[in-house]
Design a protein around this motif. Structure first.
Motif, PDB file in Angstrom:
ATOM      1  N   GLU A  22     -31.948 -79.075   3.632  1.00 39.56           N
ATOM      2  CA  GLU A  22     -31.976 -78.136   4.742  1.00 39.56           C
ATOM      3  C   GLU A  22     -32.915 -76.984   4.413  1.00 39.56           C
ATOM      4  N   ASN A  23     -33.402 -76.330   5.461  1.00 41.79           N
ATOM      5  CA  ASN A  23     -34.291 -75.182   5.322  1.00 41.79           C
ATOM      6  C   ASN A  23     -33.639 -73.955   5.937  1.00 41.79           C
ATOM      7  N   VAL A  24     -34.067 -72.789   5.478  1.00 43.65           N
ATOM      8  CA  VAL A  24     -33.528 -71.534   5.981  1.00 43.65           C
ATOM      9  C   VAL A  24     -34.349 -71.065   7.189  1.00 43.65           C
ATOM     10  N   LEU A  25     -33.651 -70.579   8.212  1.00 42.98           N
ATOM     11  CA  LEU A  25     -34.308 -69.999   9.384  1.00 42.98           C
ATOM     12  C   LEU A  25     -34.294 -68.472   9.336  1.00 42.98           C
ATOM     13  N   GLY A  26     -33.325 -67.904   8.664  1.00 44.86           N
ATOM     14  CA  GLY A  26     -33.221 -66.450   8.567  1.00 44.86           C
ATOM     15  C   GLY A  26     -32.087 -66.082   7.638  1.00 44.86           C
ATOM     16  N   GLY A  27     -32.006 -64.811   7.316  1.00 46.94           N
ATOM     17  CA  GLY A  27     -30.962 -64.358   6.410  1.00 46.94           C
ATOM     18  C   GLY A  27     -30.690 -62.887   6.550  1.00 46.94           C
ATOM     19  N   GLY A  28     -29.627 -62.462   5.958  1.00 46.25           N
ATOM     20  CA  GLY A  28     -29.236 -61.056   5.977  1.00 46.25           C
ATOM     21  C   GLY A  28     -28.152 -60.818   4.944  1.00 46.25           C
ATOM     22  N   PHE A  29     -27.491 -59.690   5.063  1.00 43.20           N
ATOM     23  CA  PHE A  29     -26.476 -59.327   4.080  1.00 43.20           C
ATOM     24  C   PHE A  29     -25.505 -58.332   4.676  1.00 43.20           C
ATOM     25  N   THR A  30     -24.374 -58.181   4.000  1.00 46.38           N
ATOM     26  CA  THR A  30     -23.381 -57.166   4.327  1.00 46.38           C
ATOM     27  C   THR A  30     -23.024 -56.443   3.033  1.00 46.38           C
ATOM     28  N   VAL A  31     -22.951 -55.130   3.088  1.00 46.79           N
ATOM     29  CA  VAL A  31     -22.447 -54.358   1.950  1.00 46.79           C
ATOM     30  C   VAL A  31     -21.035 -53.894   2.297  1.00 46.79           C
ATOM     31  N   SER A  32     -20.201 -53.811   1.283  1.00 49.22           N
ATOM     32  CA  SER A  32     -18.819 -53.365   1.483  1.00 49.22           C
ATOM     33  C   SER A  32     -18.361 -52.621   0.234  1.00 49.22           C
ATOM     34  N   ALA A  33     -17.334 -51.823   0.413  1.00 46.91           N
ATOM     35  CA  ALA A  33     -16.765 -51.067  -0.710  1.00 46.91           C
ATOM     36  C   ALA A  33     -15.578 -51.844  -1.276  1.00 46.91           C
ATOM     37  N   PRO A  34     -15.436 -51.844  -2.594  1.00 42.06           N
ATOM     38  CA  PRO A  34     -14.255 -52.486  -3.171  1.00 42.06           C
ATOM     39  C   PRO A  34     -12.989 -51.724  -2.757  1.00 42.06           C
ATOM     40  N   PRO A  35     -11.834 -52.342  -2.885  1.00 37.08           N
ATOM     41  CA  PRO A  35     -10.581 -51.653  -2.529  1.00 37.08           C
ATOM     42  C   PRO A  35     -10.461 -50.300  -3.225  1.00 37.08           C
ATOM     43  N   GLY A  36     -10.063 -49.295  -2.479  1.00 33.89           N
ATOM     44  CA  GLY A  36      -9.871 -47.954  -3.028  1.00 33.89           C
ATOM     45  C   GLY A  36     -11.121 -47.101  -3.073  1.00 33.89           C
ATOM     46  N   ARG A  37     -12.259 -47.634  -2.633  1.00 29.98           N
ATOM     47  CA  ARG A  37     -13.514 -46.868  -2.631  1.00 29.98           C
ATOM     48  C   ARG A  37     -14.079 -46.840  -1.227  1.00 29.98           C
ATOM     49  N   GLN A  38     -15.068 -45.971  -1.015  1.00 28.49           N
ATOM     50  CA  GLN A  38     -15.761 -45.870   0.266  1.00 28.49           C
ATOM     51  C   GLN A  38     -17.257 -45.947   0.037  1.00 28.49           C
ATOM     52  N   LEU A  39     -17.969 -46.489   1.043  1.00 28.57           N
ATOM     53  CA  LEU A  39     -19.427 -46.518   0.958  1.00 28.57           C
ATOM     54  C   LEU A  39     -19.983 -45.104   1.060  1.00 28.57           C
ATOM     55  N   ALA A  40     -21.039 -44.821   0.319  1.00 29.18           N
ATOM     56  CA  ALA A  40     -21.738 -43.545   0.430  1.00 29.18           C
ATOM     57  C   ALA A  40     -22.369 -43.461   1.823  1.00 29.18           C
ATOM     58  N   PRO A  41     -22.507 -42.259   2.373  1.00 31.02           N
ATOM     59  CA  PRO A  41     -23.043 -42.120   3.732  1.00 31.02           C
ATOM     60  C   PRO A  41     -24.553 -42.371   3.835  1.00 31.02           C
ATOM     61  N   THR A  42     -25.249 -42.467   2.722  1.00 32.28           N
ATOM     62  CA  THR A  42     -26.690 -42.699   2.759  1.00 32.28           C
ATOM     63  C   THR A  42     -26.984 -44.124   3.222  1.00 32.28           C
ATOM     64  N   PRO A  43     -28.121 -44.348   3.884  1.00 30.03           N
ATOM     65  CA  PRO A  43     -28.460 -45.704   4.352  1.00 30.03           C
ATOM     66  C   PRO A  43     -28.691 -46.665   3.186  1.00 30.03           C
ATOM     67  N   ASP A  44     -28.569 -47.962   3.495  1.00 31.85           N
ATOM     68  CA  ASP A  44     -28.894 -49.001   2.512  1.00 31.85           C
ATOM     69  C   ASP A  44     -30.377 -48.880   2.163  1.00 31.85           C
ATOM     70  N   ASP A  45     -30.714 -49.065   0.907  1.00 29.51           N
ATOM     71  CA  ASP A  45     -32.112 -49.111   0.491  1.00 29.51           C
ATOM     72  C   ASP A  45     -32.460 -50.583   0.267  1.00 29.51           C
ATOM     73  N   VAL A  46     -33.094 -51.203   1.267  1.00 28.85           N
ATOM     74  CA  VAL A  46     -33.430 -52.619   1.196  1.00 28.85           C
ATOM     75  C   VAL A  46     -34.764 -52.764   0.467  1.00 28.85           C
ATOM     76  N   LEU A  47     -34.721 -53.357  -0.715  1.00 26.66           N
ATOM     77  CA  LEU A  47     -35.915 -53.530  -1.528  1.00 26.66           C
ATOM     78  C   LEU A  47     -36.638 -54.826  -1.184  1.00 26.66           C
ATOM     79  N   SER A  48     -35.869 -55.869  -0.822  1.00 21.47           N
ATOM     80  CA  SER A  48     -36.468 -57.116  -0.341  1.00 21.47           C
ATOM     81  C   SER A  48     -35.430 -57.883   0.465  1.00 21.47           C
ATOM     82  N   SER A  49     -35.912 -58.623   1.443  1.00 17.99           N
ATOM     83  CA  SER A  49     -35.102 -59.519   2.255  1.00 17.99           C
ATOM     84  C   SER A  49     -36.081 -60.556   2.788  1.00 17.99           C
ATOM     85  N   ARG A  50     -36.083 -61.744   2.143  1.00 11.97           N
ATOM     86  CA  ARG A  50     -37.135 -62.717   2.442  1.00 11.97           C
ATOM     87  C   ARG A  50     -36.666 -64.126   2.110  1.00 11.97           C
ATOM     88  N   PRO A  51     -37.344 -65.128   2.720  1.00  5.79           N
ATOM     89  CA  PRO A  51     -37.033 -66.509   2.347  1.00  5.79           C
ATOM     90  C   PRO A  51     -37.539 -66.807   0.939  1.00  5.79           C
TER      91      PRO A  51
END
Length: 137
Positions: free
Chosen positions: A65-94
């Protein structure tokens, strides 16, 4: 706490929905003389604890099979919260052979008590199909 999907993950989901509703270029099954193409489908990777640390992570499609597209989700582990700053995406590619998707993202969780910040957790998502390397092929 419910994970907040990133813009890249939302874009990947929208692309997958568009491909599924438009037929994704797949040929009709059972038509004599035409190969049966698999409809695009989502593949969700495993949770990578601390994976939003800026290093590259890849998720591969099933064999043949071949990839048509991709992405990601960030989440905080239990008991923590995500920082309010935006995600810094360094690469997202096939991947070079178009059989997977590679992501590098930097996202921190908020420090708590006397602890330091930690990288957020990361989950990769891809859309795969058999016999296609780009939408409409």
């Amino acid at each position: 706490m419910t994970p907040n999907p990133s813009r890249a993950a939302l874009a990947a989901a929208a692309t997958a929905l568009l491909l599924l509703t438009s037929g994704g270029g797949a040929q009709a099954a059972g038509t004599p003389g035409t190969p049966r193409a698999m409809q695009p489908h989502a593949v969700i990777g495993r949770l990578i604890p601390g994976g939003a640390d800026g290093t590259e992570h890849s998720l591969m499609c099933p064999p043949d099979e071949n990839v048509l597209g991709g992405g990601f989700t960030v989440s905080a582990p239990p008991g923590r919260q995500l920082a309010p700053t935006p995600d810094d995406v360094l690469s997202s590619r096939p991947t070079a052979d178009a059989t997977g998707w590679t992501v590098a993202v930097d996202k921190a969780t908020l420090a708590r008590h006397n602890e330091a910040t930690e990288p957020a957790d990361l989950t990769l998502q891809i859309v795969c199909t058999e016999g296609q390397t780009a939408p409409g092929d």
